[in-house]
Design a protein around this motif. Structure first.
Motif, mmCIF file in Angstrom:
data_model
loop_
_atom_site.group_PDB
_atom_site.id
_atom_site.type_symbol
_atom_site.label_atom_id
_atom_site.label_comp_id
_atom_site.label_asym_id
_atom_site.label_seq_id
_atom_site.Cartn_x
_atom_site.Cartn_y
_atom_site.Cartn_z
ATOM 1 N N VAL A 19 -72.843 108.112 -21.556
ATOM 2 C CA VAL A 19 -72.092 109.064 -22.374
ATOM 3 C C VAL A 19 -71.804 108.467 -23.751
ATOM 4 C CG1 VAL A 19 -69.923 110.323 -22.589
ATOM 5 C CG2 VAL A 19 -71.067 110.195 -20.376
ATOM 6 N N ILE A 20 -71.414 107.191 -23.779
ATOM 7 C CA ILE A 20 -71.128 106.526 -25.053
ATOM 8 C C ILE A 20 -72.370 106.509 -25.941
ATOM 9 C CG2 ILE A 20 -70.673 104.266 -26.091
ATOM 10 C CD1 ILE A 20 -68.675 103.773 -23.805
ATOM 11 N N THR A 185 -69.891 95.182 -33.901
ATOM 12 C CA THR A 185 -69.037 95.705 -32.838
ATOM 13 C C THR A 185 -67.776 96.337 -33.426
ATOM 14 O OG1 THR A 185 -68.109 93.465 -32.556
ATOM 15 C CG2 THR A 185 -69.861 94.134 -31.057
ATOM 16 N N TRP A 186 -67.222 95.703 -34.480
ATOM 17 C CA TRP A 186 -66.056 96.296 -35.135
ATOM 18 C C TRP A 186 -66.397 97.671 -35.704
ATOM 19 C CZ3 TRP A 186 -65.872 97.778 -40.253
ATOM 20 C CH2 TRP A 186 -64.648 98.320 -40.660
ATOM 21 N N MET A 192 -66.370 105.039 -33.229
ATOM 22 C CA MET A 192 -66.183 105.757 -31.963
ATOM 23 C C MET A 192 -64.759 106.270 -31.813
ATOM 24 S SD MET A 192 -68.791 106.335 -30.095
ATOM 25 C CE MET A 192 -67.952 106.724 -28.563
ATOM 26 N N PHE A 193 -63.789 105.435 -32.124
ATOM 27 C CA PHE A 193 -62.415 105.804 -31.828
ATOM 28 C C PHE A 193 -61.798 106.695 -32.904
ATOM 29 C CE2 PHE A 193 -63.106 102.500 -28.798
ATOM 30 C CZ PHE A 193 -62.339 102.879 -27.715
ATOM 31 N N THR A 194 -62.449 106.836 -34.033
ATOM 32 C CA THR A 194 -61.992 107.824 -35.009
ATOM 33 C C THR A 194 -62.784 109.118 -34.897
ATOM 34 O OG1 THR A 194 -63.539 106.979 -36.678
ATOM 35 C CG2 THR A 194 -61.300 106.083 -36.706
ATOM 36 N N LEU A 195 -63.839 109.126 -34.053
ATOM 37 C CA LEU A 195 -64.760 110.266 -34.038
ATOM 38 C C LEU A 195 -65.081 110.632 -35.493
ATOM 39 C CD1 LEU A 195 -63.410 112.551 -31.166
ATOM 40 C CD2 LEU A 195 -65.285 110.906 -31.101
ATOM 41 N N THR A 406 -57.967 105.688 -35.628
ATOM 42 C CA THR A 406 -57.804 104.259 -35.565
ATOM 43 C C THR A 406 -58.718 103.640 -36.583
ATOM 44 O OG1 THR A 406 -57.403 104.370 -33.174
ATOM 45 C CG2 THR A 406 -57.989 102.235 -34.092
ATOM 46 N N ASN A 407 -58.157 102.900 -37.510
ATOM 47 C CA ASN A 407 -58.992 102.188 -38.485
ATOM 48 C C ASN A 407 -58.825 100.721 -38.220
ATOM 49 O OD1 ASN A 407 -60.221 101.007 -40.614
ATOM 50 N ND2 ASN A 407 -58.970 101.966 -42.166
#
Length: 412
Positions: A19-20, A185-186, A192-195, A406-407
């Motif tokens: 999914v990711i 990775t950062w 991903m977490f901010t879409l 999330t930044n």
């Protein structure tokens, strides 16, 4: 029974990574890359005045002079540069004053002592904004290198799109082992977490910003309270983006590796210091949520590769653990494929994607350390200043739930 549960959990993790992968590739396919174009031109008479704000603290050993020179070399017809020497203890002020003597467009402000309740960067930006005359404000950092067409292209993009704010994602340069492990990775975690692909959608509440290039209408910035409203925010760029989006203004984010670049860190110590400054703010100072993120990422990203390696060793010694190896190795493979994409985009050899579990393990260890330090009042350090310790400015705790954004940068 336990063995069966473990196998089922590993297959579930493998499904999560499928999914990711799909979400990551989908998001990247929707991300616009902004390049300099001869069609995107503004004449001096049509160009609104842009005030470029550059906070600088103890930047002597980095790229302060190339940064300022690259900004002054912009081919946009109407801009001013306001640099703040933020109480530096090195020769930052001397460098800025020397450059100002060579170009009248550069105005250097000697930063005042911090007022109670203020953090360093928001206060420096507030002082710079007080001196700004532009209709548009470009907030940047003292380690960004601009190509000559950067400002002109960004202004044309935001004006043609009838936007109110535009933030650009630079090319993140790497020079050491840890940079090559951590930067891809950062960047993946941030996206991903901010879409991130939903930020440009006015109907979405997603918001994020890169402090190294954040272009805004002055009227919009004033409407959301300017930097006074962000005085205790260590991630003032993200919080400002959230305020702009909530105000109904149009916020856009584009990738611009051909227009701007930066090398955020040079040592592992710099990475850890900067990350512990920012990471806990990225989860809105919620320690339970931070702990959930840490445990979840370790279970999804770190444990499967470890199990895969242990299974290989066991299989080589004659024990059949193929039922464990297959799903755990699949999870690792999918993780490597995702990180290989981001490694390639960062100019890093895809071989480093094999170290993705290490990079994610370190990133979330930084988040845990950041949470512990700020929650307990020990505080964190950034450029010689203590932040969010029990004797100084407390962290904002008015937000009651994790933000949808999330930044993990602003330098970061």
């Amino acid at each position: 029974m336990i063995f069966t549960i473990i196998i089922g959990a590993l297959w579930f993790v493998a499904f999560v990574w499928i999914v990711i992968c799909v979400l990551t590739l989908y998001g990247l396919s929707r991300q616009r890359t902004l390049s300099a174009s001869p069609e995107l031109r503004l004449t001096a008479s049509d160009a609104p005045l842009v005030s470029i704000l550059v906070p600088a603290r103890n930047e002597e050993q980095r790229v302060l002079e190339p940064c300022i020179r690259s900004i002054l070399a912009q081919d946009y017809g109407n801009f001013e540069v306001i640099a703040v020497n933020d109480r530096s203890t090195d020769n930052t002020g001397v460098i800025l004053e020397t450059l100002a003597e060579q170009d009248a467009r550069l105005d250097v402000i000697q930063g005042r002592e911090l007022l109670p309740g203020w953090l360093g960067k928001p206060y420096a930006m507030h002082q710079a904004l007080d001196h700004a005359r532009g209709e548009w404000i470009l907030a940047t950092d003292a380690d960004m290198i601009f190509e000559p067409a950067a400002l002109r292209t960004a202004m044309a993009r935001v004006l043609e799109s009838d936007g109110d704010a535009l933030t650009l994602i630079p090319r993140f340069e790497t020079g050491s082992f840890w940079e090559r492990v951590m930067i891809p990775t950062w960047e993946w975690v941030f996206r991903m977490f901010t879409l991130f692909y939903r930020i440009n959608d006015p109907k979405s509440d997603r918001a994020a910003a890169i402090g190294g290039f954040f272009l805004m209408r002055r009227t919009v910035l004033d409407r959301v309270g300017g930097y006074v409203a962000l005085k205790d925010e260590v991630m003032e760029d993200v919080r400002l983006a959230e305020r702009i989006k909530r105000s109904g203004a149009r916020l856009m984010i584009d990738r611009a590796p051909e227009l701007i670049r930066t090398r955020m860190y040079r040592t592992f110590g710099e990475m850890w210091e900067c990350s512990t400054k920012n990471w806990f703010s990225g989860v809105n100072f919620s320690f339970p949520f931070a702990l959930f993120c840490v445990v979840s990422m370790y279970l999804v990203a770190v444990v499967p590769p470890v199990i895969a390696l242990v299974s290989v060793i066991a299989i080589a010694s004659g024990r059949d653990l193929s039922l464990l190896f297959i799903p755990s190795a699949l999870s690792w493979l999918l993780q490597v494929l995702v990180m290989a994409v981001f490694s390639r985009r960062a100019g890093v050899s895809p071989v480093y994607a094999l170290t993705a579990p290490l990079g994610l393990a370190v990133i979330y260890a930084m988040l845990f350390d950041s949470g512990v330090r700020i929650t307990t009042g020990i505080g964190v350090t950034w450029k010689g200043r203590r932040i969010y310790d029990r004797h100084g400015v407390p962290p904002p705790r008015l937000r009651t739930a994790p933000s949808p954004t999330t930044n993990l940068e602003d330098k970061v």
